[in-house]
Scaffold this active site. Structure first.
Site, PDB file in Angstrom:
ATOM      1  N   TYR A  68      12.862  30.834   8.527  1.00  0.00           N
ATOM      2  CA  TYR A  68      11.586  31.520   8.732  1.00  0.00           C
ATOM      3  C   TYR A  68      11.338  31.826  10.205  1.00  0.00           C
ATOM      4  CZ  TYR A  68       9.816  30.871   3.981  1.00  0.00           C
ATOM      5  OH  TYR A  68       9.610  30.938   2.627  1.00  0.00           O
TER       6      TYR A  68
ATOM      7  N   LYS B   3       0.836  -1.201   0.000  1.00  0.00           N
ATOM      8  CA  LYS B   3       0.000   0.000   0.000  1.00  0.00           C
ATOM      9  C   LYS B   3       0.870   1.250   0.000  1.00  0.00           C
ATOM     10  CE  LYS B   3      -0.601  -0.250   5.035  1.00  0.00           C
ATOM     11  NZ  LYS B   3      -1.582  -0.370   6.139  1.00  0.00           N
TER      12      LYS B   3
END
Length: 378
Positions: free
Chosen positions: A273, A52
């Site tokens: 940032y 998956k």
């Protein structure tokens, strides 16, 4: 609405190493060895492969091809679209089971792709039984029961209801009765034994069929959990199925990012940032072309490695870049275009997960498609 066929990142035009900001090396030989180790741990039980999320982000088609060389002929995916894409990639032969079952109205697509649904509810069983009426040979499926995880599978009341319906499985070829363990990575957790007993009780009400309960960690709970088929996923990809103990699996991935720029800053300089970090003194920095758009979790408090030297992250992880403190390296030792290690011998997937407050599953499944991918050992 039907699932659209999944598009594997590995299906896209390959990104050259020169064009990429990072290089992801996937050792298919290690995956094959991990499969052999799991199969040995299982004794006589069969061993499937869970693919998956595009093989936990590493390429479902490539992983399936490697496992098929080891004799694996049963695969599990999560979604119908993943199953359709995998069938196109590997062709006829191996059985492919869809763990989440089929969305309403998509049964014919599953038949066309020769996929086996994992039936999780009475409604899904009814829809698959209706589809099977048009086929003389019936249609294969696995039946999942909820033994105590409260996620997927027929609830005990549903199992009791279908058990009392003589026509409930008309035309349905029940290949496996299965369930899923919630706490297998905690061997002493009482839920493991409780779920096994619940599974025994529920499967006794259903058509006689081989049983499947163990995931990666469940394999290491011992033979009472092995039944006829195990469904390992994470362990195949090198994630430790026995947390707190030495990892019995080989590492599979090596992730390296390119240095985009280096610089020197003085004491007090704001970094990244929000200026969430300020230099405590003169520093040498490197910015790498890698960030949360590539799947590296923004909350990670981690480091990269170069020549066995740890290079801590400074400031926030950005979308396309991370700033490293390279002051521990000799001046000029690291230059633009050099590769630093994020996953590999110095930092395992489980180590990186710990730095981000998560699990190795999320680290692998988050890896993006902007890498240059190398497959070795297949």
């Amino acid at each position: 609405m039907n699932d659209a066929p999944a598009r594997f990142p590995s299906d896209d035009a390959a990104i050259s190493e020169a064009a990429a900001g990072a290089v992801l090396t996937i050792d298919l030989g290690a995956i094959r060895e991990n499969y052999r180790r799991l199969r040995k741990q299982l004794g006589g039980a069969r061993c499937a492969g869970v693919l998956k999320a595009d093989g936990y982000g590493l390429g479902a088609a490539q992983v399936a091809s490697a496992l098929m060389k080891e004799g694996c002929d049963i695969f599990f995916v999560a979604l119908l679209g993943e199953g359709i894409a995998l069938r196109k990639a590997i062709g006829a032969g191996p059985d492919i089971y869809v763990l989440n079952g089929l969305p309403p109205g998509s049964e014919l697509e599953a038949v066309a792709a020769r996929l086996c649904p994992v039936v999780n509810s009475g409604a899904q069983l009814k829809a698959w039984r209706a589809m099977a009426q048009g086929f003389a040979h019936g249609l294969p499926a696995a039946i999942q029961v909820d033994s105590g995880m409260s996620r997927l599978g027929m609830a005990p009341m549903e199992v009791e209801a279908v058990a009392g319906d003589a026509s409930a499985f008309d035309g349905v070829d029940v290949r496996y009765v299965m369930s899923h363990l919630a706490c297998a990575d905690e061997p002493r957790h009482p839920a493991n034994g409780q779920q096994r007993l619940a599974f025994e009780r529920l499967r006794a009400m259903l058509p006689e069929a081989p049983a499947s309960l163990a995931n990666s960690s469940g394999i290491f709970l011992g033979s009472p959990y092995h039944y006829d088929l195990a469904r390992p996923g994470a362990a195949l990809y090198g994630i430790n199925p026995t947390p707190g103990e030495p990892n019995p699996m080989l590492p599979v991935v090596h992730l390296q990012a390119k240095v985009a720029q280096t610089r020197k800053v003085e004491k007090g300089a704001g970094i990244g940032y929000g200026h969430s970090y300020h230099a405590q003194g003169p520093l040498s920095l490197a910015t790498i072309s890698f960030g949360y758009a590539d799947g590296w979790l923004r909350r990670s408090v981690s480091a990269a490695w170069f020549a066995d030297v740890r290079l801590p992250f400074l400031g926030r992880v950005s979308m396309d870049s991370i700033i490293l403190d390279i002051s521990a390296l000799p001046a000029g030792r690291l230059a633009e275009g050099d590769l630093v290690e994020l996953l590999g011998p110095s930092q395992s997937v489980d180590d990186a997960a710990g730095h981000a407050g998560t699990i190795g599953y999320e680290v692998l499944a988050s890896l993006g498609s902007r890498f240059h991918r190398r497959y070795v050992g297949g």
